[in-house]
Design a protein around this motif. Structure first.
Motif, short mmCIF file in Angstrom:
data_model
loop_
_atom_site.label_atom_id
_atom_site.label_comp_id
_atom_site.label_asym_id
_atom_site.label_seq_id
_atom_site.Cartn_x
_atom_site.Cartn_y
_atom_site.Cartn_z
N GLU A 27 44.77 43.23 19.79
CA GLU A 27 45.96 42.92 20.58
C GLU A 27 45.54 41.99 21.71
O GLU A 27 44.85 42.42 22.64
CB GLU A 27 46.60 44.19 21.14
N ARG A 28 45.89 40.74 21.60
CA ARG A 28 45.53 39.70 22.58
C ARG A 28 44.02 39.72 22.83
O ARG A 28 43.26 39.34 21.96
CB ARG A 28 46.34 39.90 23.87
N ASP A 29 43.57 40.21 24.02
CA ASP A 29 42.15 40.14 24.36
C ASP A 29 41.45 41.49 24.27
O ASP A 29 40.37 41.67 24.83
CB ASP A 29 41.99 39.56 25.78
N SER A 73 33.53 43.82 23.72
CA SER A 73 34.98 43.59 23.80
C SER A 73 35.65 44.83 24.38
O SER A 73 35.14 45.95 24.29
CB SER A 73 35.55 43.26 22.43
N GLU A 74 36.80 44.62 24.98
CA GLU A 74 37.55 45.72 25.58
C GLU A 74 38.22 46.53 24.47
O GLU A 74 38.91 45.97 23.62
CB GLU A 74 38.62 45.17 26.52
N ILE A 75 38.02 47.84 24.46
CA ILE A 75 38.70 48.70 23.50
C ILE A 75 39.52 49.72 24.25
O ILE A 75 39.19 50.11 25.38
CB ILE A 75 37.73 49.39 22.53
N PRO A 84 34.66 48.44 27.85
CA PRO A 84 33.82 47.77 26.86
C PRO A 84 32.98 48.78 26.09
O PRO A 84 32.65 49.85 26.60
CB PRO A 84 32.94 46.85 27.71
N ALA A 85 32.67 48.46 24.85
CA ALA A 85 31.86 49.37 24.04
C ALA A 85 31.08 48.58 23.02
O ALA A 85 31.45 47.46 22.65
CB ALA A 85 32.74 50.40 23.34
#
Length: 367
Positions: A27-29, A73-75, A84-85
């Motif tokens: 979803e987007r970023d 990436s942001e989850i 981030p993970a």
């Protein structure tokens, strides 16, 4: 087995079974952990998207769906955590797609890829011909690779017996332990064949124990009931037509007589007395159903309709012994009700009419 849990959805009042597993959607970023659901009819759903297997593959290809988001990436786990993970998946998208295809087979009570391979192995063990071996080879490679050691052997041997059969004598293959190998010999191949012969004998013995009270399923050849329209009048003498719910056979419910089961069923679907009279007075069962489509339904109708239909069918065959004999003459055949009405009752959906006819038939035989 893949890590899935049961789910379902309704289609035209029918329940379509499914399985679901976790997946990340972009979803987007950022990426959100959500459920990926697959159903017996081949529909695949994630979030607000409804698709099929081609759409699922395309979503993996363009990054809409992923098993492990890119590093850092942001989850988001809705309502639980975000940040981030660094994740790593031990599966590839094609393996997940293959798992889900197997789920669709199982949801439809069909052999999945492992089942089809096991069938081929049993056939090859019974007749070890080159053509049968090629079928085994084709079906073995159709089984998702990460499922082979669990589905095609046992905890001690994994899929080693299969790989022995697929190898040529003198060829070296990996053993069960990754640090060891074994050389295929004619004796090893014969032992592998005997392994599957023993397994089949064990399955046969287990099946015999499980079916001590009779067959687990009805006979393979079903009888088609319903779906016949006779504008010029019903056949005389009638055959299976007497099993249709719109066949002229008066039934009584709540002290009131109705021309057919169909008239009674649809009349009882409403609490409005005027509508009930109009439905009961319809010329044909089909007309009763069409009239009832405009009538208000009882609030609890979905909860009681199965019991109402069962009661009406019992009354019909109690009141009409010749029709009851015709029903009993179907033996233990599976009755498939092919009707253009609601899917809930017909073979286009859950075939409840066919199943209730089988129940009433069994009750008649029990008397």
């Amino acid at each position: 087995m893949p890590d899935t849990t049961a789910t379902w959805r309704t289609v035209d009042d029918d329940v379509v079974r499914g399985q679901q597993r976790l997946i990340f959607v972009r979803e987007r970023d950022h990426h959100v952990l959500t459920t990926l659901r697959v159903y017996a009819d081949g529909v695949v759903i994630w979030q607000w998207t409804s698709s099929d297997f081609d759409g699922l593959r395309a979503a993996f290809d363009d990054g809409t769906l992923t098993l492990a988001p890119p590093e850092d990436s942001e989850i988001i786990v809705s309502g639980t955590a975000a940040g981030p993970a660094s994740l790593e998946s031990w599966l590839a998208p094609e393996q997940v797609i293959a798992d889900l295809a197997d789920e669709v087979d199982r949801l439809n009570d069909r052999p999945d890829s492992s089942g089809r391979c096991r069938d081929a192995l049993i056939a090859y063990a019974a007749e070890p011909s080159r053509s049968n071996l090629e079928i085994v080879r084709e079906r073995y490679h159709a089984v998702p690779e990460h499922q082979r050691i669990y589905m095609l052997g046992d905890m001690d041997r994994n899929d080693v017996p299969v790989r022995i059969l697929l190898a040529e004598p003198g060829e070296t293959i990996p053993a069960r332990r990754p640090d060891r190998t074994l050389t295929v010999t004619p004796r090893a191949r014969e032992q592998a064949l005997e392994y599957f012969r023993r397994r089949e004998r064990g399955v046969a013995e287990s099946r015999e124990r499980d079916t001590a009270d009779g067959p687990e399923t009805a006979i393979a050849v079903p009888l088609q009931v319903g779906g016949h329209v006779y504008p010029q009048g019903w056949p005389d003498p009638p055959g299976l037509e007497v099993l249709q719910i719109d066949y002229p056979a008066p039934v009584v419910h709540g002290g009131r007589e109705y021309p057919t089961v169909m008239h009674a069923y649809w009349a009882l679907s409403t609490d409005d007395a005027d509508w009930r009279d109009r439905i009961a007075a319809a010329v044909r069962g089909f007309d009763a159903r069409v009239t009832a489509e405009k009538a208000p339904r009882r609030d609890n109708w979905p909860a009681v309709r199965l019991g109402v239909m069962a009661a009406l069918l019992r009354d019909k065959f109690d009141r009409h012994p010749a029709m009851a004999r015709r029903l009993q003459e179907t033996g233990d055949a599976r009755l498939i009700y092919t009707d253009g009405g609601p899917r809930y009752w017909s073979s286009r959906g859950t075939n409840w009419l066919g199943r209730l006819l089988e129940l009433v038939r069994s009750e008649l035989a029990g008397r």
